[in-house]
Design a protein around this motif. Structure first.
Motif, PDB file in Angstrom:
ATOM      1  N   GLY A 110      -5.543  -4.893   5.368  1.00 23.23           N
ATOM      2  CA  GLY A 110      -6.104  -3.723   6.029  1.00 23.23           C
ATOM      3  C   GLY A 110      -6.883  -2.845   5.067  1.00 23.23           C
ATOM      4  O   GLY A 110      -7.961  -2.344   5.398  1.00 23.23           O
ATOM      5  N   VAL A 115      -9.451  -3.121  10.030  1.00 25.92           N
ATOM      6  CA  VAL A 115      -8.482  -3.529  11.052  1.00 25.92           C
ATOM      7  C   VAL A 115      -8.793  -4.906  11.643  1.00 25.92           C
ATOM      8  O   VAL A 115      -7.957  -5.815  11.594  1.00 25.92           O
ATOM      9  N   GLY A 118      -8.999  -7.671   9.097  1.00 25.79           N
ATOM     10  CA  GLY A 118      -7.673  -7.767   8.488  1.00 25.79           C
ATOM     11  C   GLY A 118      -6.667  -8.448   9.397  1.00 25.79           C
ATOM     12  O   GLY A 118      -5.893  -9.304   8.958  1.00 25.79           O
ATOM     13  N   VAL A 215      -1.560  -3.949   9.425  1.00 26.64           N
ATOM     14  CA  VAL A 215      -2.930  -3.895   8.899  1.00 26.64           C
ATOM     15  C   VAL A 215      -3.523  -2.504   9.103  1.00 26.64           C
ATOM     16  O   VAL A 215      -4.185  -1.965   8.205  1.00 26.64           O
ATOM     17  N   ARG A 216      -3.291  -1.920  10.252  1.00 30.27           N
ATOM     18  CA  ARG A 216      -3.812  -0.568  10.506  1.00 30.27           C
ATOM     19  C   ARG A 216      -3.239   0.431   9.508  1.00 30.27           C
ATOM     20  O   ARG A 216      -3.940   1.328   9.032  1.00 30.27           O
TER      21      ARG A 216
END
Length: 257
Positions: A110, A115, A118, A215-216
């Protein structure tokens, strides 16, 4: 004939050998897989520019991860292919041999790629790593599992046998909830006769929600104080909603006459 003090009877030798779960052939298979990953990573390393790479190590803390992110950001734009290949090989290696710490690798995806890229990267590498673990376990896994987790293996085997007709639903449920660790599911699935196509589909779909949340969080890596911060109320709600969306097509398909 009497034996010397340093000698062991054949029965003692067999007893010692039986404590080690892998045969010579199985050890050779595992060693070959490890060697393949090492050679691949070495090739990536040799194609990178001359520099100080002392920062390259598996992150074990958020501080390690932030240092790794800060250094890799300058390489990612100029050496995108090498960074991607190196990332994929490390992630798949960790998944194959059940090495803890892939959550840090997901956060790194990320931080480096954003996002959408990722999530795609993490889902791809996690699924590839789980598949690699599945096939490696199919060759050498039974003695290891029987030695390390006999009770957990019996439980999983009984649950799979009981839910054979709706196995995809059950495997999705396992991927979306912490009922059993993902590493154990990867290693035990071929031993309890979960077909690969079911394993693959459940892994591919079931890992998306957790990958999205992790990931975020990598976008705001500097704001994280601990891994526990990943799962605030908003993240859990997002995970729950995406989980419903992921499972709904399977449930609808099963309900059709």
């Amino acid at each position: 004939m009497e034996m010397g003090k340093g000698e062991k009877s054949s029965g003692e030798v067999e007893a010692v050998a039986s404590k080690f779960p892998l045969s010579v052939c199985e050890m050779a298979v595992a060693s070959t897989v490890v060697l393949g990953f090492v050679v691949g990573l070495l090739c990536v390393y040799l194609t990178m520019p001359a520099s100080d790479y002392s920062f390259l190590k598996l992150p074990r803390t958020l501080e390690d991860l932030q240092i790794l992110r800060d250094h890799l950001e300058s390489y990612t734009s100029d050496y995108t292919a090498q960074v991607l290949v190196g990332y994929c090989m490390v992630y798949i290696f960790m998944q194959t041999f059940m090495i803890p710490g892939t959550v840090f690798m997901s956060l790194l995806a990320g931080a480096l790629f954003g996002v959408f890229k990722g999530v795609a990267l993490v889902v791809f590498t996690a699924t590839a790593g789980a598949s690699s673990c599945y096939f490696l376990s199919k060759m050498i896994g039974r003695p290891i599992l029987s030695s390390l987790w006999p009770d957990k293996l019996k439980f999983f085997q009984a649950q799979v046998a009981k839910r054979r007709k709706r196995l995809l639903n059950y495997m999705l449920f396992l991927r979306l909830t912490p009922t059993l660790p993902n590493t154990f599911i990867n290693f035990a699935s071929p031993i309890v006769d979960v077909p690969y196509h079911t394993f693959f589909l459940a892994t591919l779909v079931g890992l998306i929600p957790a990958a999205f949340v992790t990931v975020r969080a990598g976008l705001t890596l500097g704001e994280l104080q601990s891994i526990g911060d990943l799962y605030d109320f908003q993240s859990i709600a997002t995970l729950f909603l995406i989980g419903i969306v992921s499972v709904t097509p399977t449930l609808v398909g099963k309900s059709k006459p």
